[in-house]
Scaffold this active site. Structure first.
Site, PDB file in Angstrom:
ATOM      1  N   CYS A  41      -1.444  12.034   5.867  1.00  0.00           N
ATOM      2  CA  CYS A  41      -0.698  10.833   6.228  1.00  0.00           C
ATOM      3  C   CYS A  41       0.754  11.016   5.791  1.00  0.00           C
ATOM      4  O   CYS A  41       1.021  11.475   4.679  1.00  0.00           O
ATOM      5  CB  CYS A  41      -1.300   9.614   5.546  1.00  0.00           C
ATOM      6  SG  CYS A  41      -3.077   9.411   5.826  1.00  0.00           S
TER       7      CYS A  41
ATOM      8  N   LYS B  82      -2.567  -1.923 -10.550  1.00  0.00           N
ATOM      9  CA  LYS B  82      -2.476  -2.748  -9.348  1.00  0.00           C
ATOM     10  C   LYS B  82      -2.417  -4.230  -9.705  1.00  0.00           C
ATOM     11  O   LYS B  82      -3.102  -4.672 -10.628  1.00  0.00           O
ATOM     12  CB  LYS B  82      -3.682  -2.508  -8.437  1.00  0.00           C
ATOM     13  CG  LYS B  82      -3.812  -1.091  -7.913  1.00  0.00           C
ATOM     14  CD  LYS B  82      -5.055  -0.974  -7.041  1.00  0.00           C
ATOM     15  CE  LYS B  82      -5.215   0.434  -6.492  1.00  0.00           C
ATOM     16  NZ  LYS B  82      -5.504   1.410  -7.560  1.00  0.00           N
TER      17      LYS B  82
ATOM     18  N   ASP C 228       0.832  -1.502  -6.289  1.00  0.00           N
ATOM     19  CA  ASP C 228       0.581  -0.603  -7.413  1.00  0.00           C
ATOM     20  C   ASP C 228       1.908  -0.454  -8.144  1.00  0.00           C
ATOM     21  O   ASP C 228       2.860   0.136  -7.600  1.00  0.00           O
ATOM     22  CB  ASP C 228       0.064   0.752  -6.915  1.00  0.00           C
ATOM     23  CG  ASP C 228      -1.042   1.295  -7.778  1.00  0.00           C
ATOM     24  OD1 ASP C 228      -0.970   1.103  -8.994  1.00  0.00           O
ATOM     25  OD2 ASP C 228      -1.983   1.897  -7.236  1.00  0.00           O
TER      26      ASP C 228
ATOM     27  N   CYS D 119       1.653   9.277   2.413  1.00  0.00           N
ATOM     28  CA  CYS D 119       0.708   9.495   1.308  1.00  0.00           C
ATOM     29  C   CYS D 119       1.399   9.395  -0.053  1.00  0.00           C
ATOM     30  O   CYS D 119       2.434  10.020  -0.289  1.00  0.00           O
ATOM     31  CB  CYS D 119       0.061  10.863   1.450  1.00  0.00           C
ATOM     32  SG  CYS D 119      -1.088  11.258   0.115  1.00  0.00           S
TER      33      CYS D 119
ATOM     34  N   ARG E 165      -7.358   4.830 -15.854  1.00  0.00           N
ATOM     35  CA  ARG E 165      -6.309   3.826 -16.032  1.00  0.00           C
ATOM     36  C   ARG E 165      -6.876   2.491 -16.510  1.00  0.00           C
ATOM     37  O   ARG E 165      -6.235   1.775 -17.262  1.00  0.00           O
ATOM     38  CB  ARG E 165      -5.554   3.647 -14.704  1.00  0.00           C
ATOM     39  CG  ARG E 165      -4.429   2.643 -14.733  1.00  0.00           C
ATOM     40  CD  ARG E 165      -3.713   2.562 -13.381  1.00  0.00           C
ATOM     41  NE  ARG E 165      -2.848   3.701 -13.139  1.00  0.00           N
ATOM     42  CZ  ARG E 165      -3.090   4.683 -12.275  1.00  0.00           C
ATOM     43  NH1 ARG E 165      -4.205   4.678 -11.568  1.00  0.00           N
ATOM     44  NH2 ARG E 165      -2.249   5.675 -12.120  1.00  0.00           N
ATOM     45  N   TYR E 166      -8.050   2.137 -16.047  1.00  0.00           N
ATOM     46  CA  TYR E 166      -8.696   0.869 -16.382  1.00  0.00           C
ATOM     47  C   TYR E 166      -9.924   1.154 -17.249  1.00  0.00           C
ATOM     48  O   TYR E 166     -10.610   2.167 -17.046  1.00  0.00           O
ATOM     49  CB  TYR E 166      -9.110   0.121 -15.115  1.00  0.00           C
ATOM     50  CG  TYR E 166      -7.973  -0.097 -14.146  1.00  0.00           C
ATOM     51  CD1 TYR E 166      -7.027  -1.087 -14.369  1.00  0.00           C
ATOM     52  CD2 TYR E 166      -7.836   0.695 -13.012  1.00  0.00           C
ATOM     53  CE1 TYR E 166      -5.989  -1.302 -13.480  1.00  0.00           C
ATOM     54  CE2 TYR E 166      -6.800   0.496 -12.117  1.00  0.00           C
ATOM     55  CZ  TYR E 166      -5.877  -0.492 -12.345  1.00  0.00           C
ATOM     56  OH  TYR E 166      -4.838  -0.692 -11.473  1.00  0.00           O
TER      57      TYR E 166
ATOM     58  N   ARG F 267     -13.547   1.821 -15.301  1.00  0.00           N
ATOM     59  CA  ARG F 267     -13.683   2.703 -14.139  1.00  0.00           C
ATOM     60  C   ARG F 267     -12.720   3.871 -14.247  1.00  0.00           C
ATOM     61  O   ARG F 267     -11.668   3.779 -14.885  1.00  0.00           O
ATOM     62  CB  ARG F 267     -13.461   1.941 -12.841  1.00  0.00           C
ATOM     63  CG  ARG F 267     -12.144   1.226 -12.720  1.00  0.00           C
ATOM     64  CD  ARG F 267     -12.274   0.053 -11.743  1.00  0.00           C
ATOM     65  NE  ARG F 267     -11.053  -0.700 -11.557  1.00  0.00           N
ATOM     66  CZ  ARG F 267     -10.653  -1.673 -12.362  1.00  0.00           C
ATOM     67  NH1 ARG F 267     -11.362  -1.988 -13.431  1.00  0.00           N
ATOM     68  NH2 ARG F 267      -9.542  -2.339 -12.114  1.00  0.00           N
TER      69      ARG F 267
ATOM     70  N   CYS G 177      -7.094  17.432   2.550  1.00  0.00           N
ATOM     71  CA  CYS G 177      -7.558  16.371   3.440  1.00  0.00           C
ATOM     72  C   CYS G 177      -7.698  16.938   4.853  1.00  0.00           C
ATOM     73  O   CYS G 177      -7.045  17.929   5.201  1.00  0.00           O
ATOM     74  CB  CYS G 177      -6.553  15.224   3.480  1.00  0.00           C
ATOM     75  SG  CYS G 177      -6.212  14.420   1.899  1.00  0.00           S
TER      76      CYS G 177
ATOM     77  N   ARG H 295       0.192  10.588  -2.753  1.00  0.00           N
ATOM     78  CA  ARG H 295      -0.038  11.833  -3.504  1.00  0.00           C
ATOM     79  C   ARG H 295       0.494  13.038  -2.727  1.00  0.00           C
ATOM     80  O   ARG H 295       0.028  14.165  -2.911  1.00  0.00           O
ATOM     81  CB  ARG H 295      -1.536  12.015  -3.786  1.00  0.00           C
ATOM     82  CG  ARG H 295      -2.094  11.027  -4.805  1.00  0.00           C
ATOM     83  CD  ARG H 295      -3.464  11.446  -5.319  1.00  0.00           C
ATOM     84  NE  ARG H 295      -3.941  10.490  -6.314  1.00  0.00           N
ATOM     85  CZ  ARG H 295      -5.038   9.744  -6.194  1.00  0.00           C
ATOM     86  NH1 ARG H 295      -5.786   9.852  -5.104  1.00  0.00           N
ATOM     87  NH2 ARG H 295      -5.403   8.902  -7.133  1.00  0.00           N
TER      88      ARG H 295
ATOM     89  N   ASP I 151       3.604   2.671  -1.449  1.00  0.00           N
ATOM     90  CA  ASP I 151       4.078   3.168  -2.740  1.00  0.00           C
ATOM     91  C   ASP I 151       5.417   3.881  -2.582  1.00  0.00           C
ATOM     92  O   ASP I 151       5.804   4.299  -1.479  1.00  0.00           O
ATOM     93  CB  ASP I 151       3.040   4.127  -3.342  1.00  0.00           C
ATOM     94  CG  ASP I 151       1.748   3.413  -3.698  1.00  0.00           C
ATOM     95  OD1 ASP I 151       1.820   2.370  -4.374  1.00  0.00           O
ATOM     96  OD2 ASP I 151       0.661   3.889  -3.298  1.00  0.00           O
TER      97      ASP I 151
END
Length: 364
Positions: free
Chosen positions: A122, A331, A324, A125, A105-106, A109, A118, A127, A287
């Site tokens: 959570c 972000k 975000d 989450c 995206r950037y 990075r 995982c 995702r 999000d």
């Protein structure tokens, strides 16, 4: 909202052992869910993955219907309610994924999504539509293609390992990844994003901490925690092993209604990070993931909470409040402003101090 920082007694290590709780029946048997709540929660579990490690289950107070640890990890019927603005891919990963497993995206990075599973799931989450125990790890030709992309883009200065949680990988697999990263001369910084030190601290042995280091690169590790109760003696020891191995530790937290959305809890959380050599980094506004509306507060409420930390908490303890932008635009910091009236070049301004008093600042 009232503060929720009272200490719930952590169960002895022997009671925290055993298998992870991976379905509603296991939660009912453990006493973390009432039997009469099984039907709607089964519907939640059919859509979104469920897993609580023994370390997490031991931190939940089943007598407290508003327990902040349960709220993070125990499924809730509210997850079946999807608001019109909620998105399956709320931060637009897919739009910036040139090859499977890479999000770029950037310019400088890229994310390397090594796994889709995982140790815990959570309930907020971002995702949640993509992660779960059935997800494939990035291996074989797919991993080769991801590394070929990273190798060909010389502008990539930092690679962020994420998922899922990449620290569910074995030490052997981690060393294979770090060896390949070491061969990318243009990459100078590597970063791992994880909840493992807090939710499965026994995985972080001294050997595993060393395995995560990439030879010749600066190594950062972002630790996700949302409540001071997560800093158990075992978690603190895991963080110490990572810091002692040479990782720079930074934090990731999500501002969550009913978990940490009050001044006392946020202050205790940020101090706990700093006390354990973890620099507060990002405090995320939740999000727009499906079924997570019960966690969200307004941006104005979030700004007021973050503003209350400034000047009353050490500068080391100040996170950056982050939004975000839905859809993948990236972000942005959305923290409160303490200076106004300086929008015109050459003008002065009005500065607000920690107690809300206003002070004129002269023009240049």
């Amino acid at each position: 909202m009232s503060a929720r920082v009272s200490v719930f007694p952590v169960r002895p290590a022997a009671e925290a052992e055993g298998a992870s709780l991976r379905n509603v029946d296991a939660l009912v048997e453990r006493g973390l869910v009432a039997a009469e709540a099984r039907a709607p929660l089964d519907a939640v579990a059919r859509r979104y993955a469920v897993s609580l490690t023994p370390a997490v289950a031991a931190l939940i107070d089943p007598s407290d219907p508003a327990d902040p640890m349960a709220r993070q990890f125990v499924p809730d019927a509210a997850e079946l309610v999807t608001a019109p603005e909620e998105l399956a891919d709320p931060i637009g990963d897919a739009a910036h994924s040139p090859v499977e497993g890479v999000v770029h995206r950037y310019p400088d990075r890229a994310l390397l999504k090594l796994v889709h599973a995982c140790p815990v799931y959570c309930r907020f989450c971002f995702r949640r539509e993509m992660v779960g125990p059935g997800g494939d790890a990035l291996t074989g030709e797919k991993l080769d293609a991801a590394f070929a992309y990273l190798a060909a883009r010389k502008e990539i200065w930092e690679v962020v390992m994420t998922g899922g949680d990449p620290l569910i990988l074995s030490a052997r697999r981690v060393r294979e990844i770090t060896a390949r990263l070491a061969g990318l001369d243009h990459v100078k910084v590597t970063r791992w994003h994880t909840r493992v030190p807090m939710v499965q601290p026994e995985r972080i042995t001294a050997d595993y901490a060393r395995a995560l280091l990439v030879p010749g690169k600066a190594s950062y590790l972002a630790v996700h925690a949302n409540h001071p109760r997560e800093f158990t003696p075992a978690a603190r020891a895991a963080l110490a092993r990572l810091a002692d191995a040479g990782h720079v530790l930074i934090s990731q937290s999500v501002l969550l209604k009913g978990v940490n959305a009050d001044v006392a809890t946020l202050s205790a959380l940020m101090r706990a990070f700093v006390e354990n050599r973890v620099k507060p980094y990002y405090l995320h506004h939740p999000d727009l993931a499906p079924g997570t509306g019960h966690f969200r507060l307004s941006l104005a409420e979030g700004q007021a909470l973050v503003k209350s930390l400034r000047g009353h908490l050490s500068g080391l303890c100040q996170p950056t409040y982050i939004l975000d932008i839905p859809g993948g635009a990236g972000k942005i910091p959305v923290g409160p402003a303490f200076l106004s009236g300086c929008e015109t070049p050459g003008s002065g301004g009005v500065a607000e101090d920690r107690d809300g008093r206003l002070h004129a600042y002269p023009p240049a």
